[in-house]
Design an enzyme around this catalytic site. Structure first.
Site, PDB file in Angstrom:
ATOM      1  N   GLU A   1     -17.921   5.131 -33.107  1.00 29.88           N
ATOM      2  CA  GLU A   1     -17.303   3.971 -33.083  1.00 29.88           C
ATOM      3  C   GLU A   1     -17.673   3.082 -31.927  1.00 29.88           C
ATOM      4  OE1 GLU A   1     -12.932   4.130 -34.413  1.00 29.88           O
ATOM      5  OE2 GLU A   1     -13.381   6.154 -34.009  1.00 29.88           O
TER       6      GLU A   1
ATOM      7  N   SER B   1     -11.835   4.576 -37.965  1.00 26.99           N
ATOM      8  CA  SER B   1     -12.497   3.430 -38.399  1.00 26.99           C
ATOM      9  C   SER B   1     -13.065   3.637 -39.804  1.00 26.99           C
ATOM     10  CB  SER B   1     -13.610   2.760 -37.346  1.00 26.99           C
ATOM     11  OG  SER B   1     -13.088   2.343 -36.239  1.00 26.99           O
TER      12      SER B   1
ATOM     13  N   TYR C   1     -13.982  -4.608 -40.075  1.00 25.62           N
ATOM     14  CA  TYR C   1     -14.538  -5.287 -38.884  1.00 25.62           C
ATOM     15  C   TYR C   1     -15.524  -6.405 -39.381  1.00 25.62           C
ATOM     16  CZ  TYR C   1     -12.658  -1.077 -36.593  1.00 25.62           C
ATOM     17  OH  TYR C   1     -11.800  -0.282 -35.965  1.00 25.62           O
TER      18      TYR C   1
ATOM     19  N   ARG D   1      -0.870   2.802 -33.133  1.00 24.84           N
ATOM     20  CA  ARG D   1      -0.855   2.317 -34.356  1.00 24.84           C
ATOM     21  C   ARG D   1      -0.579   3.253 -35.455  1.00 24.84           C
ATOM     22  NH1 ARG D   1      -5.567   0.243 -35.745  1.00 24.84           N
ATOM     23  NH2 ARG D   1      -5.633   1.464 -37.888  1.00 24.84           N
TER      24      ARG D   1
ATOM     25  N   ASP E   1      -0.781   4.292 -39.509  1.00 23.22           N
ATOM     26  CA  ASP E   1      -1.115   3.634 -40.857  1.00 23.22           C
ATOM     27  C   ASP E   1      -0.129   4.295 -41.872  1.00 23.22           C
ATOM     28  OD1 ASP E   1      -3.006   2.025 -39.486  1.00 23.22           O
ATOM     29  OD2 ASP E   1      -4.578   3.463 -39.929  1.00 23.22           O
TER      30      ASP E   1
ATOM     31  N   GLU F   1      -2.223   8.075 -40.881  1.00 18.14           N
ATOM     32  CA  GLU F   1      -2.825   8.731 -39.811  1.00 18.14           C
ATOM     33  C   GLU F   1      -2.347   7.750 -38.508  1.00 18.14           C
ATOM     34  OE1 GLU F   1      -7.023   6.762 -38.899  1.00 18.14           O
ATOM     35  OE2 GLU F   1      -7.120   7.359 -41.010  1.00 18.14           O
TER      36      GLU F   1
ATOM     37  N   ASN G   1      -3.370   6.362 -34.599  1.00 20.29           N
ATOM     38  CA  ASN G   1      -4.510   5.875 -33.432  1.00 20.29           C
ATOM     39  C   ASN G   1      -3.681   5.662 -32.376  1.00 20.29           C
ATOM     40  OD1 ASN G   1      -6.596   4.933 -35.820  1.00 20.29           O
ATOM     41  ND2 ASN G   1      -4.475   4.507 -36.415  1.00 20.29           N
TER      42      ASN G   1
ATOM     43  N   GLY H   1      -8.001  -0.442 -32.244  1.00 20.99           N
ATOM     44  CA  GLY H   1      -9.197  -1.631 -31.900  1.00 20.99           C
ATOM     45  C   GLY H   1      -8.442  -2.589 -31.427  1.00 20.99           C
TER      46      GLY H   1
END
Length: 330
Positions: A28, A157, A223, A262, A264, A277, A279, A283
């Site tokens: 990443e 990602s 992205y 974050r 998800d 998951e 984070n 990002g």
């Protein structure tokens, strides 16, 4: 204005010299460089004495020590930056840093271990199996059904992830995920809406719904694609959105995460939410979700970066709060 944006009285001089850690050596790296540059530019616009460091194994210790930094803003994604290793370095150097500590970073990065913790905490996460070279695809399919997701446990990602629709796809999907370090897991597919919840401080921000024409919200959708849709308001009623926010906070706390991050979540067609998951260093690019959620509560990108950095002034132990011997340096 919400208390998450209560940083107006914090002067830029309070932070001292700040290292913005980006790049690294994970898959990443490119995303991290973009995120890091965006954060660096934002802090500079806010008057912070911020300096970007492209983190490399051979030089990061020397750069952090010689730079006499007062604190660090971690924008490193993936192994090396999001898994507790850079956090441990900063702990040893007594430099306060943004986000979660060593243990919770490591747990959040490891999809397998975090799922184990979520299960132990009684929080819903899809059924899964750990795969190896000898795993019988037919057994996996019989256990989890089709479609299913195969993913490496230590990547972010959506790197290395494959949706499997037929048993004969299992071998190739496993080989793709096994290129990366750590375990490979197969996870039951949840058909329904995909949502993400940003955590900032002790609060869950407005939920964002993700819509993509791709098979799933993969790297390209995250992205590169201009066809991915981000809906905020997310379309859920207040009770449903509150349920997702509470679940995200519970998942975040279950692994001991703090500061910002974050979670998800997928909602199955019957309305049940499932944590996919966590984070702990999400990002911060122009396609990223955390800035979108912050904007929904009136925070622009500069205010968001500043608020995250301000969390280092009230760290979870005395040394981190004071910044050891480095505060005010440089």
């Amino acid at each position: 204005m919400s208390r998450i944006n209560d940083t107006a009285n914090v002067k830029p001089q309070a932070f001292g010299k700040v290292a913005v850690l980006m790049g690294g050596w994970s898959s990443e790296r490119a995303v991290s460089l973009r995120s890091g540059q965006a954060v660096l530019d934002a802090l500079l616009r806010c008057g912070v004495d911020a300096h970007g460091i492209d983190v490399k194994k051979q030089t990061v210790l020397q750069e952090l020590e010689s730079g006499k930094f007062a604190r660090a803003f971690i924008v490193l994604h993936g192994p090396g930056g999001e898994d507790g290793r850079i956090q441990a370095v900063l702990e040893i150097l007594d430099i306060p840093y943004t986000g979660s500590d060593v243990l919770s970073s490591a747990l959040g990065m490891d999809k397998l271990r975090s799922k184990m913790i979520l299960e132990a905490a009684g929080l819903p996460t899809p059924d899964y199996m750990v795969l190896d070279d000898d795993t019988d695809p037919e057994y996996v399919v019989a256990s989890l059904g089709l479609p299913l997701m195969v993913k490496p446990a230590l990547e972010g990602s959506s790197i290395g992830m494959t949706r499997v629709d037929e048993p004969q796809q299992m071998r190739e999907a496993y080989a793709t995920a096994a290129q990366f370090s750590g375990a490979v897991i197969a996870e039951r597919w949840i058909e329904g809406g995909e949502y993400t919840v940003t955590i900032l401080g002790e609060q869950a921000l407005p939920v964002i719904k993700l819509e993509t024409p791709n098979a799933f919200y993969d790297y390209e959708a995250k992205y590169q694609s201009d066809q991915t849709r981000y809906l905020c308001p997310c379309g859920l009623n207040a009770e449903q959105e509150g349920q997702l926010q509470r679940l995200a906070l519970a998942a975040f706390k279950a692994v001991g995460a703090r500061g910002w991050g974050r979670v998800d979540i997928l909602c199955s067609e019957d309305g049940k939410p499932w944590v996919i998951e966590l984070n702990t260093v999400p990002g911060m690019t122009d396609h990223s979700l955390v800035p979108m959620a912050a904007k929904a509560v009136g925070m622009d990108f500069d205010q968001l970066a500043y608020a995250i950095l301000a969390q280092t002034l009230v760290g979870h132990n005395g040394n981190r709060q004071q910044g050891g011997n480095h505060v005010g340096a440089g």
